[in-house]
Structure formats: structure tokens, C-alpha cells
Motif scaffolding. Structure first.
Motif, PDB file in Angstrom:
ATOM      1  N   UNK A   1       6.564   6.514   2.045  1.00 24.38           N
ATOM      2  CA  UNK A   1       6.666   5.801   1.619  1.00 24.38           C
ATOM      3  C   UNK A   1       6.028   5.391   0.434  1.00 24.38           C
ATOM      4  N   UNK A   2       5.577   5.281  -1.033  1.00 26.04           N
ATOM      5  CA  UNK A   2       4.883   5.463  -1.939  1.00 26.04           C
ATOM      6  C   UNK A   2       3.570   4.209  -0.904  1.00 26.04           C
ATOM      7  N   UNK A   3       3.379   3.351   0.331  1.00 25.68           N
ATOM      8  CA  UNK A   3       2.562   2.481   0.420  1.00 25.68           C
ATOM      9  C   UNK A   3       1.973   3.154   1.468  1.00 25.68           C
ATOM     10  N   UNK A   4       2.161   3.902   1.934  1.00 27.51           N
ATOM     11  CA  UNK A   4       1.770   4.381   3.082  1.00 27.51           C
ATOM     12  C   UNK A   4       1.114   6.467   2.423  1.00 27.51           C
ATOM     13  N   UNK A   5       1.500   7.193   1.888  1.00 33.84           N
ATOM     14  CA  UNK A   5       0.524   7.808   0.489  1.00 33.84           C
ATOM     15  C   UNK A   5      -0.700   6.611  -0.105  1.00 33.84           C
ATOM     16  N   UNK A   6      -0.142   5.897  -0.746  1.00 35.00           N
ATOM     17  CA  UNK A   6      -1.881   5.051  -1.049  1.00 35.00           C
ATOM     18  C   UNK A   6      -2.474   4.974  -0.367  1.00 35.00           C
TER      19      UNK A   6
ATOM     20  N   UNK B   1      -5.616   2.776  -9.283  1.00 34.32           N
ATOM     21  CA  UNK B   1      -5.119   4.226  -8.634  1.00 34.32           C
ATOM     22  C   UNK B   1      -3.775   4.382  -7.697  1.00 34.32           C
ATOM     23  N   UNK B   2      -3.332   2.985  -7.130  1.00 32.88           N
ATOM     24  CA  UNK B   2      -2.929   2.712  -5.999  1.00 32.88           C
ATOM     25  C   UNK B   2      -1.752   2.251  -7.179  1.00 32.88           C
TER      26      UNK B   2
END
Length: 72
Positions: free
Chosen positions: A22-27, A36-37
Motif C-alpha cells: 500500500x502506497x502510504x506504507x511505503x511513504x 515526495x510522498x
């Protein structure tokens, strides 16, 4: 009370998932910060929320990248 589908759209919308991540987890894990996030978010979801908005999503990513470059 929200049903499961409505709950999914709020907490884990499919257009914010790329594969198993999930994108938020990587950010958050990569400590990317706001600009950047957001760039990563728009790149990862480009064309997934709405296929016709792929170009717009990528333009938004560029906008956030340019803002970060101006900041540094």
C-alpha cells in the motif's frame, strides 16, 4: 454505520495499492515527507482510480517533484 465496501474505499482504496504494497506504507517507511510522498502517491495510482486521468496524475506528480526541487 459503514458497510465493508465503503470502509475499504476509506481505509484501503484499491487505487492506492500497487501489488502487495500500500502506497502510504511505503511513504511512511521511507520517511519521504509531504511533496515526495505525494509524488509517489500520484505515480503509483496513475490511471488506476480513473483510466482517463493517467496524464493528470503524472502531471500532479511532476508538480510535487518540482515543488520539492524548489524547496531544496
Amino acid at each position: 454505520m459503514k458497510d465493508n465496501k465503503e470502509e475499504e474505499m476509506v481505509n484501503h482504496p484499491s487505487h492506492y495499492n500497487s501489488g502487495k504494497i500500500e502506497v502510504i506504507s511505503a511513504i511512511e517507511d521511507w520517511d519521504m515527507g509531504f511533496c515526495l510522498g505525494n509524488a509517489i502517491k500520484y505515480i503509483a495510482r496513475a490511471g488506476k482510480k480513473n483510466k482517463s486521468s493517467k496524464k493528470e496524475d503524472l502531471e500532479k506528480a511532476i508538480w510535487y517533484l518540482q515543488r520539492e526541487l524548489n524547496r531544496i
